[in-house]
Each structure stands twice: as C-alpha cells, then as structure tokens.
Design an enzyme around this catalytic site. Structure first.
Site, mmCIF file in Angstrom:
data_model
loop_
_atom_site.group_PDB
_atom_site.id
_atom_site.type_symbol
_atom_site.label_atom_id
_atom_site.label_comp_id
_atom_site.label_asym_id
_atom_site.label_seq_id
_atom_site.Cartn_x
_atom_site.Cartn_y
_atom_site.Cartn_z
ATOM 1 N N SER A 1 -5.561 -1.396 -2.710
ATOM 2 C CA SER A 1 -6.379 -0.601 -1.791
ATOM 3 C C SER A 1 -5.569 0.430 -1.042
ATOM 4 O O SER A 1 -6.117 1.188 -0.253
ATOM 5 C CB SER A 1 -7.063 -1.532 -0.795
ATOM 6 O OG SER A 1 -6.081 -2.101 0.055
ATOM 7 N N CYS A 2 -4.246 0.466 -1.232
ATOM 8 C CA CYS A 2 -3.433 1.363 -0.393
ATOM 9 C C CYS A 2 -2.723 2.467 -1.172
ATOM 10 O O CYS A 2 -2.970 3.641 -0.914
ATOM 11 C CB CYS A 2 -2.410 0.541 0.387
ATOM 12 S SG CYS A 2 -3.176 -0.467 1.663
ATOM 13 N N LEU A 3 -1.829 2.086 -2.095
ATOM 14 C CA LEU A 3 -0.985 3.120 -2.715
ATOM 15 C C LEU A 3 -1.797 4.249 -3.347
ATOM 16 O O LEU A 3 -1.569 5.423 -3.026
ATOM 17 C CB LEU A 3 -0.030 2.488 -3.740
ATOM 18 C CG LEU A 3 1.412 2.298 -3.266
ATOM 19 C CD1 LEU A 3 1.504 1.525 -1.973
ATOM 20 C CD2 LEU A 3 2.259 1.636 -4.343
#
Ligand SMILES: NC(=O)c1ccc[n+]([C@@H]2O[C@H](COP(=O)([O-])OP(=O)(O)OC[C@H]3O[C@@H](n4cnc5c(N)ncnc54)[C@H](O)[C@@H]3O)[C@@H](O)[C@H]2O)c1
Length: 422
Positions: free
Chosen positions: A263-265
């Site tokens: 969900s971030c990078l």
C-alpha cells in the site's frame, strides 16, 4: 495522555495499540463501523503479529467509536492516520485527510482548549501547511498561535513487524513549523532510544516520501540488473549477495524478483513522480523505477509462455499477499501475474497461507486451494509470487516452476525450473 487516533487501519491500529501499551488512554475513531466494532472486541480485520495481544493486554485503556467529536473533546492529542491512496493519475488522494482535518477542527470550535494534531498519514510535502492546517484552523475558527498545534510525525512501520517497529523504530521524525510546540511529542517519545530528527513539516513529509522512493529505486535497480543476469545465464542472487557486502551498499532490499507492491511504495513513488512534474522537473529515475517494477510480472509471464505456453494450462499461483507475514494484498504482484495468466488462456488455482479471504474479491472467478499440497497435486505448473518461508517445505517434484521469489527448494527439486532473474 488522552489520545485520539483518527483512522484505525494498519497504521492507526498499531499506533493506538502501541500508545496504549505505553500507558496512555486511546480513543480510536474510524468511519467504518466494522473497524470500530472489531476494535471494541479487541480485534482488527487484518493479520499483524502481536497486535491482537497488544490490544487485549491494554483493553482497559482503549475505546473505539465513530463519533469523532466526542473522541477529540476528551483528548489532548490526536493522531491522524487516515488513508492517502493514489488517485487515477497517480497523485495522492487527500480527501480523507482534508475531511478528517475539517471534522477535527469543527470538534474543537468554540472550546478554546489547546490541542495537538499529529499527522501520521503519508502526505506530499506542503500538505500539512497548505491543506491540513488551514482545514483544521478554518473549521475551529482559530488562527495560528491560538492553541492549535499541527505536527508531522511520519510512520515507517513495516507490515508484518509493525508492533516491533512501533516499540523499536529506526528513527522518529518530528516536523513542526513553530519555534516551540513539540513538547507533547517529546514527552510521548521520551523513552525511545532511536535518533530523533527535528525539522519543518514539509521536510518531515519529504523524508517519508524520499525513504520509500529510495527503497523502490533500489529494488528496481537490482531487478533491472537481474534481468540482464538472466539473459546472460548469471545468477542475480549470487551477484547481489556479493554486491551487498560492500558497506556503502549493504544487503537489504537487493532481492531480485517480481518487484515491490503493497500500500505504500507504488503509491508514494507515483505521487512523487506527479510532484516532480508539477514542479516542471522530469522524474526520470522514479518513473523508470515504476516502469521496471511493472515489467517484472510481464517478464515472468513471458517465461511461462515461452517454456510451456499458458493457453489451456492449469497453473497454480503460490502467494497472494504483497509480502510474507501479512494478509495485505494491496498492489500485490500476484494481481498482474494472475491477470496475465487468465488473459493468456490459463486456468488459475491460487493459494496463500493468510491472504486468500482478502484476495478473493479481486478474483472471485479463479479457484482457491485449501492447502498448497492440494494445489500442487492438481496443476501443470506453479508460479511463486510471494516468498512465504513455508513454500520452502513443499514438494515440487514433477512440476514446472516459474519462480518470482527465489524458492531454493523449488530451484533444486522442480522438473522444469525458471527463475525470474537467475
Ligand atoms: N500500511 C503501511 O504499511 C503504512 C506504513 C507507513 C505509512 N502509511 C501511511 O499511513 C496512512 C494510513 O495507511 P493504512 O495502511 O493504515 O490505511 P488503511 O486504509 O488501512 O486505514 C485507513 C483507515 O482510515 C479510515 N478513515 C478514512 N477516512 C476517515 C475519516 N474521515 N474519519 C475516520 N476514519 C477514516 C478508514 O476507514 C480506514 O480504516 C496512509 O497515508 C499510508 O500511506 C502506511
């Protein structure tokens, strides 16, 4: 302290449980009633090692509800942990952040009480100064310096070891645009022994984006070299092991394979790419990191097609979580792999030790095996998409394996074996 945590997903739940573990009273607020009901029972709707225990141990200090105003009224400090997903063009969707900031401001209107809002959500540099602060102050009807403090405290936890990361972070970053006013966070974190970085709000926001950008670039650099290795018949894992022995480089995040998800990078690099463009600067390296990452599943699919052909085949996909140790499937590399196999005419059977329930809504039409053994017994070939340690214990004898994560057991025992970068 009396602390409100707005947004009780991965980051909010871990932050709140950790703060309760430090002895504070925590009120979770989430607009999702399911999230709130689960928290009232001391549970969360996702897998995170140690989190259930931490919530249970500190239950008497934890409350949960959907009433943001009530939680803010009873607290001195609020952590903003709502989601900041990608918008279709790649820019960060700030609607939840803006909306929650207004609600927090409205809850403080007319009270005159001092309050500190701490931004934990990952937001582009300038968001706290340009969006969050005006939203809170506007709704509260207070100007700067009238008892409302807004600080940035970006989150660096890793899913799968998030509880451990809460109690032993690599660093704590505290962003503030006021000369004083960080005392409340200083007190909160006084027992932590890691470095504490103090900077302005935009710098703190940029530190988080930059950290994720560096990790993404590093993975894609390893993967691009890994693809050259594959073409040359060189084992990229052997190469990267030796590369990582250089102490200027270090060994982590050099694993070659299907690339990064989660969900971030991907979303944070996309937002940084858009930020660069908005500044009139071409984000050449970051765009390339995304392109290389997108190319990895496609390269694996090409290997399957070239060696056995996909059409009419029954192909197993081992691993659906974006990484081991979590049931989070957001932007998992299994998604483009399965989509590609289906487009090429294969029948897909999927297995994951934890993430099948969360993955099913993405691909309701494929088969899901109850056990990996059941899957391996029924397929022509297997794609390994997540490096779950238990996949090292399976029997790959007689199978064709296309390995996106370097499973040594499969490499040694499969009938036909193709590694993505080795
Ligand atoms: N997941 C990670 O590993 C991680 C790590 C570091 C930073 N972050 C950042 O932290 C933030 C949160 O990420 P997450 O993975 O916890 O997201 P998430 O989607 O798991 O949780 C967000 C929660 O916020 C709730 N929410 C949204 N709007 C709300 C509102 N107005 N009022 C109350 N609740 C609201 C949602 O219902 C949801 O439960 C994001 O900005 C993310 O980039 C995430």
């Amino acid at each position: 302290m009396e602390i409100a945590v707005v947004g009780a997903g991965y980051v909010g739940a871990v932050t709140g449980a950790g703060l309760a573990g430090l002895g504070h009273r925590v009120s979770f607020v989430d607009r999702d009633e399911g999230v709130v009901e689960r928290l009232k029972q001391g549970a969360v709707g996702f897998f995170e090692p140690g989190l259930g225990e931490l919530l249970a141990e500190n239950r008497e200090r934890i409350g949960a509800g959907t009433d943001l105003a009530a939680a803010i009224a009873a607290s001195d400090l609020t952590f903003l942990c709502v989601g900041t997903p990608s918008r279709p063009g790649g820019w960060c969707d700030l609607r939840a952040v803006r909306g929650a900031s207004r609600e927090i401001g409205a809850a403080l209107a007319g009270s005159g009480r001092g309050h500190t809002l701490v931004v934990k959500s990952t937001v582009p540099p300038g968001t706290t100064a340009g969006v969050i602060r005006p939203a809170v102050e506007g709704a509260a009807g207070r100007g700067p310096g009238e008892g409302l403090r807004v600080l940035v405290n970006p989150e660096f936890l890793r899913e799968g070891s998030a509880v451990q990361d809460f109690f032993s972070p690599s660093r704590i970053v505290i962003g503030s645009d006021e000369p004083a006013g960080t005392e409340v966070l200083d007190r909160l974190y006084e027992g932590f022994s890691c470095p504490v970085v103090r900077c302005g709000c935009s710098t703190a926001e940029m530190i988080k984006y930059s950290s994720n950008a560096m990790l993404a670039v590093r993975i894609s650099a390893a993967n691009e070299i890994g693809r050259f290795c594959k073409a040359l018949g060189i084992d990229a894992a052997e190469v990267m092991r030796a590369v990582g022995l250089d102490d200027r480089i270090g060994p982590s995040f050099l694993n070659t394979g299907l690339g990064f998800g989660g969900s971030c990078l991907p979303k944070d690099v996309r937002a940084l790419v858009e930020l660069g463009r908005s500044l009139g600067q071409e984000p050449a390296l970051l765009s390339a990191a995304l392109a290389v990452n997108d190319g990895q599943p496609a390269a694996l699919l090409d290997l399957v097609e070239a060696r056995i052909g996909c059409a009419g085949r029954r192909i197993g996909v081992l691993g659906l979580a974006f990484k081991p140790g979590t049931d989070d499937v957001r932007e998992s590399r299994a998604v483009p792999v399965i989509r590609g196999l289906l487009e090429r005419g294969a029948t897909v059977v999927a297995y994951d030790p934890l993430a099948m329930d969360r993955f099913r809504p993405l691909f309701p039409g494929i088969e899901y095996a109850a056990t990996p053994g059941e899957m391996l017994a029924s397929v022509d070939a297997v794609v390994i998409a997540t490096e779950w340690p238990e996949f090292e214990d399976l029997d790959y004898g007689g199978l064709a394996v296309f390995d996106g994560r370097r499973c040594e057991r499969a490499r040694k025992t499969a009938r036909l074996y193709e590694g993505l970068c080795w």
